[in-house]
Design a protein around this motif. Structure first.
Motif, short mmCIF file in Angstrom:
data_model
loop_
_atom_site.label_atom_id
_atom_site.label_comp_id
_atom_site.label_asym_id
_atom_site.label_seq_id
_atom_site.Cartn_x
_atom_site.Cartn_y
_atom_site.Cartn_z
N MET A 128 0.85 -1.18 0.00
CA MET A 128 0.00 0.00 0.00
C MET A 128 0.90 1.24 0.00
SD MET A 128 -3.33 -1.19 2.27
CE MET A 128 -3.23 0.13 3.37
N PRO A 129 0.74 2.11 -0.99
CA PRO A 129 1.58 3.30 -1.07
C PRO A 129 1.32 4.27 0.07
CG PRO A 129 0.22 3.05 -3.06
CD PRO A 129 -0.16 1.98 -2.11
N THR A 130 2.40 4.84 0.60
CA THR A 130 2.32 5.86 1.63
C THR A 130 3.02 7.10 1.11
OG1 THR A 130 2.28 4.24 3.41
CG2 THR A 130 2.99 6.45 3.99
N ARG A 131 2.38 8.25 1.34
CA ARG A 131 2.94 9.52 0.90
C ARG A 131 2.92 10.49 2.08
NH1 ARG A 131 0.39 7.13 -3.06
NH2 ARG A 131 1.39 7.02 -5.09
N THR A 132 3.95 11.32 2.14
CA THR A 132 4.06 12.31 3.20
C THR A 132 4.29 13.68 2.58
OG1 THR A 132 5.03 10.66 4.65
CG2 THR A 132 5.30 12.94 5.31
N GLY A 133 3.65 14.69 3.15
CA GLY A 133 3.83 16.06 2.68
C GLY A 133 3.77 17.03 3.84
N LYS A 134 4.26 18.24 3.58
CA LYS A 134 4.32 19.24 4.64
C LYS A 134 4.12 20.62 4.02
CE LYS A 134 7.39 20.49 8.45
NZ LYS A 134 8.67 20.12 9.09
N ILE A 135 3.35 21.47 4.71
CA ILE A 135 3.19 22.85 4.28
C ILE A 135 3.33 23.77 5.49
CG2 ILE A 135 1.72 22.42 2.28
CD1 ILE A 135 -0.68 23.28 4.07
N HIS A 136 3.68 25.00 5.22
CA HIS A 136 3.72 26.05 6.24
C HIS A 136 2.59 27.01 5.93
CE1 HIS A 136 5.37 28.77 9.22
NE2 HIS A 136 5.07 29.74 8.37
N ILE A 137 1.85 27.39 6.96
CA ILE A 137 0.77 28.36 6.78
C ILE A 137 0.84 29.40 7.88
CG2 ILE A 137 -0.76 26.72 5.63
CD1 ILE A 137 -2.35 26.60 8.22
N GLU A 138 0.23 30.56 7.59
CA GLU A 138 0.12 31.60 8.60
C GLU A 138 -0.97 31.19 9.59
OE1 GLU A 138 2.33 34.07 8.65
OE2 GLU A 138 3.15 33.12 6.85
N GLY A 139 -0.80 31.54 10.83
CA GLY A 139 -1.81 31.22 11.84
C GLY A 139 -1.20 30.42 12.97
N ASN A 140 -1.66 30.70 14.17
CA ASN A 140 -1.09 29.98 15.32
C ASN A 140 -1.56 28.53 15.33
OD1 ASN A 140 -3.33 29.47 17.09
ND2 ASN A 140 -3.33 31.62 17.68
N PRO A 141 -0.74 27.64 15.85
CA PRO A 141 -1.04 26.21 15.80
C PRO A 141 -2.36 25.82 16.47
CG PRO A 141 1.22 26.55 16.47
CD PRO A 141 0.57 27.90 16.45
N GLU A 142 -2.74 26.49 17.55
CA GLU A 142 -3.99 26.15 18.23
C GLU A 142 -5.18 26.43 17.32
OE1 GLU A 142 -1.46 27.87 19.69
OE2 GLU A 142 -0.83 26.23 21.01
N ARG A 143 -5.19 27.60 16.68
CA ARG A 143 -6.29 27.96 15.78
C ARG A 143 -6.35 27.02 14.58
NH1 ARG A 143 -5.37 30.98 11.69
NH2 ARG A 143 -7.09 31.21 10.29
N VAL A 144 -5.20 26.72 14.01
CA VAL A 144 -5.13 25.82 12.86
C VAL A 144 -5.66 24.44 13.24
CG1 VAL A 144 -3.55 24.63 11.30
CG2 VAL A 144 -3.28 27.08 11.72
N PHE A 145 -5.22 23.92 14.38
CA PHE A 145 -5.65 22.59 14.80
C PHE A 145 -7.15 22.57 15.09
CE2 PHE A 145 -6.43 19.09 17.71
CZ PHE A 145 -5.92 18.05 16.95
N GLU A 146 -7.67 23.61 15.73
CA GLU A 146 -9.10 23.66 16.02
C GLU A 146 -9.91 23.60 14.72
OE1 GLU A 146 -10.85 23.28 18.83
OE2 GLU A 146 -8.87 22.88 19.64
N PHE A 147 -9.46 24.30 13.69
CA PHE A 147 -10.15 24.25 12.41
C PHE A 147 -10.11 22.84 11.82
CE2 PHE A 147 -10.23 24.32 7.82
CZ PHE A 147 -11.37 25.06 7.57
N LEU A 148 -8.94 22.23 11.80
CA LEU A 148 -8.77 20.91 11.20
C LEU A 148 -9.52 19.82 11.96
CD1 LEU A 148 -4.98 21.09 10.34
CD2 LEU A 148 -6.90 21.22 8.73
N SER A 149 -9.64 19.96 13.27
CA SER A 149 -10.27 18.90 14.07
C SER A 149 -11.78 19.08 14.21
CB SER A 149 -9.62 18.82 15.45
OG SER A 149 -9.80 20.04 16.16
N ASP A 150 -12.33 20.15 13.67
CA ASP A 150 -13.77 20.38 13.73
C ASP A 150 -14.47 19.47 12.71
OD1 ASP A 150 -16.40 21.27 13.55
OD2 ASP A 150 -15.84 23.39 13.58
#
Length: 129
Positions: free
Chosen positions: A1-23
């Motif tokens: 099974m293929p596995t892929r990894t990626g990474k991006i940098h975005i503006e915004g504090n980690p708590e706010r970003v995580f809250e958006f993603l986990s909603d």
């Protein structure tokens, strides 16, 4: 099974970003190819793509580590993401594992291209939030 990894940098504090993603309300907007995402219970949902029937899936949230883990019950798709502080913004690291074998034929998008598109989708929706 293929596995892929990626990474991006975005503006915004980690708590706010995580809250958006986990909603759970944001799952359809940040899941590439999703036609619908219906919550079934805490951490459980049905994911439908336009070309396939609904699939039962899970989402696990570790708020202290700012980490999400997800997957389909049939084992065809799984992944995780982590949000970390980096300077004045956040880094999002994503790893996706799929059952499908991606062919490199002309006109067929690679899994790496799909991952890049998914990361850009995250960036776009987080910047609008």
């Amino acid at each position: 099974m293929p596995t892929r990894t990626g990474k991006i940098h975005i503006e915004g504090n980690p708590e706010r970003v995580f809250e958006f993603l986990s909603d759970p309300e944001n799952l359809k907007r940040i899941t590439p190819g999703a036609a619908s995402v219906q919550g079934v219970s805490e951490g459980r949902f049905l994911l439908s793509k336009s070309s396939s029937p609904a699939t039962s899936a899970f989402l696990r949230t570790d708020r202290s580590a700012k980490r999400l883990e997800w997957g389909t019950d049939d084992g065809g798709y799984s992944g995780w993401l982590e949000v970390t502080a980096n300077g004045d913004g956040s880094d999002i690291t994503v790893e996706i594992t799929t059952r499908e074998q991606v062919q490199g034929a002309a006109g067929v998008r690679s899994g790496d291209d799909k991952l890049k598109d998914g990361l850009e989708l995250l960036r776009r929706h987080i910047s609008l939030a």
